[in-house]
Design an enzyme around this catalytic site. Structure first.
Site, mmCIF file in Angstrom:
data_model
loop_
_atom_site.group_PDB
_atom_site.id
_atom_site.type_symbol
_atom_site.label_atom_id
_atom_site.label_comp_id
_atom_site.label_asym_id
_atom_site.label_seq_id
_atom_site.Cartn_x
_atom_site.Cartn_y
_atom_site.Cartn_z
ATOM 1 N N ASP A 282 0.963 -1.164 0.113
ATOM 2 C CA ASP A 282 0.016 0.068 0.058
ATOM 3 C C ASP A 282 0.847 1.269 -0.068
ATOM 4 O OD1 ASP A 282 -1.985 1.605 0.088
ATOM 5 O OD2 ASP A 282 -3.170 0.800 1.670
HETATM 6 C C1 BGC Z 1 -5.197 3.118 0.240
HETATM 7 C C2 BGC Z 1 -5.300 2.079 -0.867
HETATM 8 C C3 BGC Z 1 -5.352 2.625 -2.380
HETATM 9 C C4 BGC Z 1 -3.802 3.449 -2.340
HETATM 10 C C5 BGC Z 1 -3.724 4.086 -3.955
HETATM 11 C C6 BGC Z 1 -3.997 4.135 -0.101
HETATM 12 O O1 BGC Z 1 -3.896 5.115 0.872
HETATM 13 O O2 BGC Z 1 -5.143 2.712 1.609
HETATM 14 O O3 BGC Z 1 -6.607 1.336 -0.726
HETATM 15 O O4 BGC Z 1 -5.166 1.672 -3.297
HETATM 16 O O5 BGC Z 1 -3.784 4.432 -1.356
HETATM 17 O O6 BGC Z 1 -4.388 5.088 -3.979
#
Ligand code: BGC
Length: 749
Positions: A282
């Site tokens: 993530d």
């Molecule tokens: C989130 C993810 C997301 C990623 C990309 C993160 O802050 O937890 O779910 O896919 O950002 O935007």
């Protein structure tokens, strides 16, 4: 023993199944991957293992140069076919090895045509429709150069305070697993390289939804039995459905952040499940292991994530900055790096990016917001609505009404009805309830007064106009709830009542004596006892997306009939958290006969534990609405529950049949639910577990026999040592929700 043996055979067969392992079995592709890897420098390998946000480069020239130098394997947060083609051309034609970039995007519940939030989608209990909705999302996003979505989010969510419950399929493992499969199929289709498909990503692996206190990013403690029985199955289902990628989450799981967690990423995902796709971290979750206190510096963070098996690092640069040193120190070997690069390249091959790296720039205009896409969005919204209350069958309303008052901060909130996690939808494309009702009834029949500016407003200045509107109308339709920004990532709440002066607005309208329908749009199950007291009818519409307005208007006036069921328990008060239907029992379970109520305790009563049960003095033991609950305009009667056998072996199968009759005046859909309870196990078992459901359409007066299959393997669980289906007696219910149903018993012999 026999069961464990079968499980090992199943694992072996799974890892050999060519359908699930197509490209690994595809020696031609594997050959190409190895050929590429043999030519790559360490920097180019680390480039493939890095995903960037374009903002990290300052300007486009810097980004192009980095692509040319082979430093960029993937980009997120960039859309537009022309822009992406331009950068792709640099990768393919100007970088040394011509490896295409993979573009990722959060296409969570729609691209431009916004579907209901995932929690609403889950309320449809309709995997086919869910698949269709995600196929529309994939098709639209693909035309704008997106190759890969960071969805589905299949974190089991049992805490409505957690903002990301909106993005989840709710509290139940079985329902979430069914929908996980549907979403993966919807995004990827049979052939992810088709121009209208994109790669899916099972996230957030794992345990993110169990954040302590419902506060985002917080620690999760999940014992292995619970992890395997409740939190992992949706991810296993996504793996079996061929999901191409996984995302490791932000959270600490039992003391080890999941982006550096060898137990979950290596032992379970790779070794037990045989996943051969790609794992992305993530956003900066590798770097964040320093703040977690699991790594002293970026180098140690890289070492731990590399050891656990995260192939691609999203936005932080621990891998790039530390890999050489780790290699030099013998803490990392080139074979590991090569394996990860192969996992990434394999996904690029599966998506057909080597054969066709570019997006046809003429497709977006024909595809985005096409009428058939909007139709799916409307159908999805409509099936997601849950009718919670309908006193004296107030709904559906008659078109003969002379006038309706449309009141509330969400009646005409085109941005907010789209819900959380919308990066590409435009509010200009949303059709609000106000617009749809004006269209349906004629503008002159609709008396609109917002009452409150937004859901958080406290000023009662607009109340007088709202009361006036109600007074001069036959009925008041109130649109209340939460703005979209009040749920989603990092948007958690400790108070689940309607915010601002919304309850006061309902009181003011109720004082007019007019019949009241409240439509609630929200990203989570709110505590709405007050609304239920004051309103005649309550329809829970989640955040319904682009076509929310027409879907609501049609339902209020009976052109569609509610069929959604709660995918999550609704609480009376936030103090009941965590409360979910498939909890364990206690030694002293409560029921209505033995609940001590706060105001019935005698003054100076003596302390005793005798006869006491597990409940709250002030809130009892039951929820406001149970999991699986939802009314219809019609009524359904269940009878004749039958099981094909009263006793079967652990590898047996039984047919469960029940007769469902539509006893009301409207044609409608009923979601027939099958629950079981393993009465005594080697570890304690939940009081109920969903094991099957079917959505059936019944015309008014029609009767149908519904058949559900229950396999012995459906009863399997992990008892701390192994997965097994245990012999013994089971309860079985078939009914309209998790609290009601016809009952029988059977045994596993
Ligand atoms: C989130 C993810 C997301 C990623 C990309 C993160 O802050 O937890 O779910 O896919 O950002 O935007």
């Amino acid at each position: 023993m026999k069961k464990a043996y079968l499980f090992i055979i199943a694992l072996f067969l799974f890892s050999c199944n060519p359908a699930k392992d197509s490209s690994k079995g595809n020696t031609e592709i594997e050959g190409k991957i190895q050929d590429l890897i043999s030519q790559m420098t360490l920097e180019e390998k680390l480039g493939q293992m890095s995903q960037f946000d374009p903002g990290q480069f300052g300007d486009e020239e810097n980004l192009k140069q980095a692509i040319k130098d082979g430093e960029v394997g993937s980009i997120l947060n960039l859309v537009g076919a022309a822009t992406i083609n331009k950068l792709q051309k640099v990768a393919v034609e100007e970088s040394r090895l011509g490896i295409p970039i993979i573009i990722g995007r959060d296409v969570i519940h729609g691209y431009k045509t916004i579907m209901p939030i995932p929690l609403g989608m889950a309320a449809t209990w309709n995997p086919e429709l869910t698949e269709k909705a995600m196929a529309v999302s994939a098709k639209e996003a693909a035309t704008e150069g997106v190759h890969w979505t960071f969805a589905p989010m299949i974190d089991i969510s049992r805490d409505p305070r957690w903002g990301r419950i909106a993005e989840s399929c709710g509290e139940d493992t079985y329902l979430a697993s069914q929908l996980a499969v549907a979403m993966v199929k919807g995004f990827q289709g049979e052939d992810p390289s088709a121009p209208d498909r994109i790669a899916a990503c099972a996230k957030h692996f794992v345990g993110y939804g169990a954040a302590e206190g419902g506060r985002d990013y917080n620690t999760a403690y999940i014992p292995e039995t619970q992890l395997r029985n409740d939190y992992l199955p949706p991810f296993k289902a996504a793996t079996d459905a061929g999901v191409l990628t996984f995302m490791s989450g932000f959270n600490d799981l039992n003391g080890v952040p999941v982006s550096g967690n060898e137990f979950t990423l290596k032992n379970i995902l790779r070794e037990e499940w045989g996943f051969n796709g790609m794992v992305v971290s993530d956003w900066a979750s590798i770097y964040e292991m320093i703040a977690h206190g699991y790594a002293a510096d970026p180098k140690e963070a890289a070492e731990k994530s590399l050891r656990a098996g995260v192939d691609m690092e999203m936005t932080s640069n621990c891998y790039v900055s530390s890999a050489q040193a780790l290699l030099d120190e013998g803490k990392l070997d080139m074979r590991t790096i090569n394996r990860y690069v192969a996992n990434i390249l394999r996904v690029k091959f599966e998506l057909g990016l080597f054969d066709n790296p570019y997006t046809d720039e003429s497709l977006a205009a024909k595809t985005i917001l096409a009428p058939e896409n909007l139709e799916v969005a409307k159908e999805a919204a409509s099936e997601s609505f849950v009718l919670l209350q309908n006193k004296q069958q107030l709904l559906p309303l008659s078109r003969e009404l002379k006038s309706v008052a449309v009141i509330g901060p969400l009646a005409d909130a085109p941005h907010d009805q789209m819900g959380t996690w919308v990066f590409d939808g435009n509010k200009e494309n949303s059709v609000t309830p106000l617009t749809a009702l004006r269209e349906k009834l004629g503008t002159n029949k609709v008396n609109f007064a917002k009452g409150l500016e937004i859901s958080r407003s406290r000023s009662t200045e607009g109340f007088a106009a709202a009361v006036q509107a109600a007074k001069k109308s036959d009925i008041a339709l109130l649109f209340m709830g939460e703005e979209s920004i009040l749920s989603g990532e990092a948007h958690c709440l400790t108070n689940l009542e309607l915010l601002g002066a919304q309850n006061e607005l309902i009181d003011a309208i109720a004082a007019t004596g007019k019949p009241i329908v409240v439509v609630i749009m929200a990203g989570r199950p709110l505590t709405i006892s007050h609304v239920l007291d004051k309103a005649d009818a309550v329809l829970y519409a989640w955040a319904p997306g682009t076509m929310g307005g027409p879907a609501i208007a049609d339902m209020l006036f009976g052109e569609t009939v509610p069929s959604g069921k709660t995918p999550v328990t609704f609480l009376k008060t936030v103090g009941q958290v965590p409360m979910y239907y498939n909890h364990k029992n206690t030694g002293r379970p409560a029921d209505y006969s033995n609940w001590t109520q706060l105001d019935k305790i005698p003054v100076e009563a003596g302390q005793t534990s005798l006869g006491n049960t597990s409940h709250y003095l002030d809130a009892g033991f039951d929820p406001l609405f149970p999991f699986g609950f939802g009314l219809s305009y019609t009524t359904f009667n269940y009878s004749g529950l039958n099981i094909s056998t009263g006793s079967m072996p652990a590898d047996g199968t039984m047919e469960v049949t029940v007769t469902v009759e539509n006893t009301g005046d409207y044609d409608g859909d009923e979601i027939v639910q099958l629950y079981i309870h393993d009465k005594a196990g080697s570890i304690t078992r939940p009081v109920k577990q969903l094991k099957g459901f079917d959505k059936v359409h019944l015309k008014a007066g029609e009767m149908k026999q519904v058949s559900l299959t229950l396999k012995g393997s459906d009863l399997e669980f992990y008892n701390g040592k192994k997965y097994l289906t245990e012999a013994g007696e089971f309860d079985l219910w078939v009914g309209p929700n998790s609290a009601e149903g016809l009952h029988t018993t059977f045994t596993i012999n």
